[in-house]
Write a protein that holds these residues in place. Structure first.
Motif, PDB file in Angstrom:
ATOM      1  N   ALA A  28     -13.769  -2.756 -35.897  1.00  0.00           N
ATOM      2  CA  ALA A  28     -13.167  -2.545 -37.185  1.00  0.00           C
ATOM      3  C   ALA A  28     -12.846  -1.246 -37.442  1.00  0.00           C
ATOM      4  CB  ALA A  28     -13.912  -3.153 -38.252  1.00  0.00           C
ATOM      5  N   ASP A  29     -14.046  -0.227 -37.349  1.00  0.00           N
ATOM      6  CA  ASP A  29     -13.611   1.172 -37.491  1.00  0.00           C
ATOM      7  C   ASP A  29     -12.308   1.887 -36.872  1.00  0.00           C
ATOM      8  OD1 ASP A  29     -14.468   3.500 -39.216  1.00  0.00           O
ATOM      9  OD2 ASP A  29     -14.857   4.121 -36.929  1.00  0.00           O
ATOM     10  N   GLN A  38      -0.740  -4.625 -38.403  1.00  0.00           N
ATOM     11  CA  GLN A  38      -0.978  -5.535 -37.554  1.00  0.00           C
ATOM     12  C   GLN A  38      -2.180  -5.922 -36.929  1.00  0.00           C
ATOM     13  OE1 GLN A  38       1.868  -4.793 -34.437  1.00  0.00           O
ATOM     14  NE2 GLN A  38       3.425  -5.931 -35.631  1.00  0.00           N
ATOM     15  N   LEU A  39      -3.142  -5.013 -37.297  1.00  0.00           N
ATOM     16  CA  LEU A  39      -4.669  -4.976 -37.092  1.00  0.00           C
ATOM     17  C   LEU A  39      -5.449  -5.382 -38.230  1.00  0.00           C
ATOM     18  CD1 LEU A  39      -5.185  -1.797 -34.842  1.00  0.00           C
ATOM     19  CD2 LEU A  39      -4.755  -4.274 -33.918  1.00  0.00           C
ATOM     20  N   LEU A  40      -4.862  -5.768 -39.051  1.00  0.00           N
ATOM     21  CA  LEU A  40      -5.626  -6.158 -40.304  1.00  0.00           C
ATOM     22  C   LEU A  40      -6.405  -7.388 -40.127  1.00  0.00           C
ATOM     23  CD1 LEU A  40      -6.219  -5.466 -43.233  1.00  0.00           C
ATOM     24  CD2 LEU A  40      -4.383  -6.591 -44.040  1.00  0.00           C
ATOM     25  N   ALA A  41      -5.995  -8.407 -39.477  1.00  0.00           N
ATOM     26  CA  ALA A  41      -6.549  -9.645 -39.089  1.00  0.00           C
ATOM     27  C   ALA A  41      -7.855  -9.512 -38.266  1.00  0.00           C
ATOM     28  CB  ALA A  41      -5.752 -10.652 -38.454  1.00  0.00           C
ATOM     29  N   CYS A  42      -7.580  -8.629 -37.264  1.00  0.00           N
ATOM     30  CA  CYS A  42      -8.668  -8.178 -36.495  1.00  0.00           C
ATOM     31  C   CYS A  42     -10.034  -7.384 -37.230  1.00  0.00           C
ATOM     32  CB  CYS A  42      -8.354  -7.331 -35.368  1.00  0.00           C
ATOM     33  SG  CYS A  42      -9.593  -6.707 -34.206  1.00  0.00           S
ATOM     34  N   ILE A  43      -9.431  -6.339 -38.176  1.00  0.00           N
ATOM     35  CA  ILE A  43     -10.441  -5.794 -39.064  1.00  0.00           C
ATOM     36  C   ILE A  43     -11.254  -6.849 -39.816  1.00  0.00           C
ATOM     37  CG2 ILE A  43     -10.585  -4.268 -40.984  1.00  0.00           C
ATOM     38  CD1 ILE A  43      -8.274  -2.649 -39.849  1.00  0.00           C
ATOM     39  N   ARG A  44     -10.556  -7.612 -40.541  1.00  0.00           N
ATOM     40  CA  ARG A  44     -11.245  -8.924 -41.319  1.00  0.00           C
ATOM     41  C   ARG A  44     -12.137  -9.789 -40.581  1.00  0.00           C
ATOM     42  NH1 ARG A  44      -5.838 -10.069 -44.875  1.00  0.00           N
ATOM     43  NH2 ARG A  44      -6.354  -8.457 -46.354  1.00  0.00           N
ATOM     44  N   ALA A  79     -14.011 -16.767 -33.251  1.00  0.00           N
ATOM     45  CA  ALA A  79     -12.794 -16.542 -33.725  1.00  0.00           C
ATOM     46  C   ALA A  79     -12.360 -15.093 -33.583  1.00  0.00           C
ATOM     47  CB  ALA A  79     -12.610 -16.966 -35.147  1.00  0.00           C
ATOM     48  N   CYS A  80     -13.331 -14.338 -33.795  1.00  0.00           N
ATOM     49  CA  CYS A  80     -13.345 -12.496 -33.475  1.00  0.00           C
ATOM     50  C   CYS A  80     -13.242 -12.438 -32.127  1.00  0.00           C
ATOM     51  CB  CYS A  80     -14.544 -11.896 -33.890  1.00  0.00           C
ATOM     52  SG  CYS A  80     -14.639 -10.151 -34.091  1.00  0.00           S
ATOM     53  N   ALA A  81     -13.855 -13.118 -31.053  1.00  0.00           N
ATOM     54  CA  ALA A  81     -13.694 -12.882 -29.845  1.00  0.00           C
ATOM     55  C   ALA A  81     -12.303 -13.127 -29.348  1.00  0.00           C
ATOM     56  CB  ALA A  81     -14.648 -13.527 -28.934  1.00  0.00           C
ATOM     57  N   ALA A  82     -11.734 -14.337 -29.710  1.00  0.00           N
ATOM     58  CA  ALA A  82     -10.212 -14.629 -29.336  1.00  0.00           C
ATOM     59  C   ALA A  82      -9.322 -13.741 -29.814  1.00  0.00           C
ATOM     60  CB  ALA A  82      -9.857 -16.015 -29.977  1.00  0.00           C
ATOM     61  N   GLN A  94     -14.819  -4.888 -25.639  1.00  0.00           N
ATOM     62  CA  GLN A  94     -16.304  -4.673 -25.714  1.00  0.00           C
ATOM     63  C   GLN A  94     -16.683  -5.606 -26.779  1.00  0.00           C
ATOM     64  OE1 GLN A  94     -17.081  -0.603 -25.706  1.00  0.00           O
ATOM     65  NE2 GLN A  94     -17.183  -0.654 -23.708  1.00  0.00           N
ATOM     66  N   CYS A  95     -15.849  -5.616 -27.925  1.00  0.00           N
ATOM     67  CA  CYS A  95     -16.265  -6.371 -29.192  1.00  0.00           C
ATOM     68  C   CYS A  95     -16.260  -8.025 -28.810  1.00  0.00           C
ATOM     69  CB  CYS A  95     -15.426  -6.013 -30.405  1.00  0.00           C
ATOM     70  SG  CYS A  95     -15.618  -7.072 -31.814  1.00  0.00           S
ATOM     71  N   ALA A  96     -15.119  -8.245 -28.037  1.00  0.00           N
ATOM     72  CA  ALA A  96     -14.995  -9.696 -27.692  1.00  0.00           C
ATOM     73  C   ALA A  96     -16.369 -10.177 -26.730  1.00  0.00           C
ATOM     74  CB  ALA A  96     -13.622  -9.728 -26.962  1.00  0.00           C
TER      75      ALA A  96
END
Length: 112
Positions: A28-29, A38-44, A79-82, A94-96
């Protein structure tokens, strides 16, 4: 983070959730620093996933009423991994991976 008193499976879930929260915060950071809308969904998703993982830790450590939390956490982790798997960035990958490990550990703890 895991205590020596917890059973092995519980310790593994605590460790996986802890590692996932750290990876999600890092992701997120990094996404926030790019200032790409476009990365807002990923951050959330990363922040929500980290929150869910951290919320599981006290109940897992106490071995009390963690099933519903673990089910919800597994869903957020999936959901985050996807979301993060859709990018080529190493931190996001790595997050996924951390999210997938936490989701699997949480499903095992929830008996799903």
């Amino acid at each position: 983070m895991a205590t020596a008193l917890a059973p092995q499976r519980t310790r593994e879930c605590i460790d996986a959730c802890d590692e996932c929260a750290v990876a999600c915060h890092a992701c997120a950071d990094q996404c926030a620093q790019q200032a790409d809308p476009q990365l807002l969904a990923c951050i959330r998703l990363c922040l929500s996933c980290a929150d869910a993982c951290l919320a599981c830790l006290p109940s897992l450590a106490r071995d009390a009423n963690y099933e519903a939390l673990c089910r919800a956490c597994a869903e957020l982790c999936d959901a985050c991994a996807a979301e993060c798997e859709g990018y080529e960035d190493q931190t996001m990958r790595q997050c996924a991976e951390a999210c997938r490990r936490a989701a699997q550990a949480c499903r095992q703890m929830a008996g799903v």
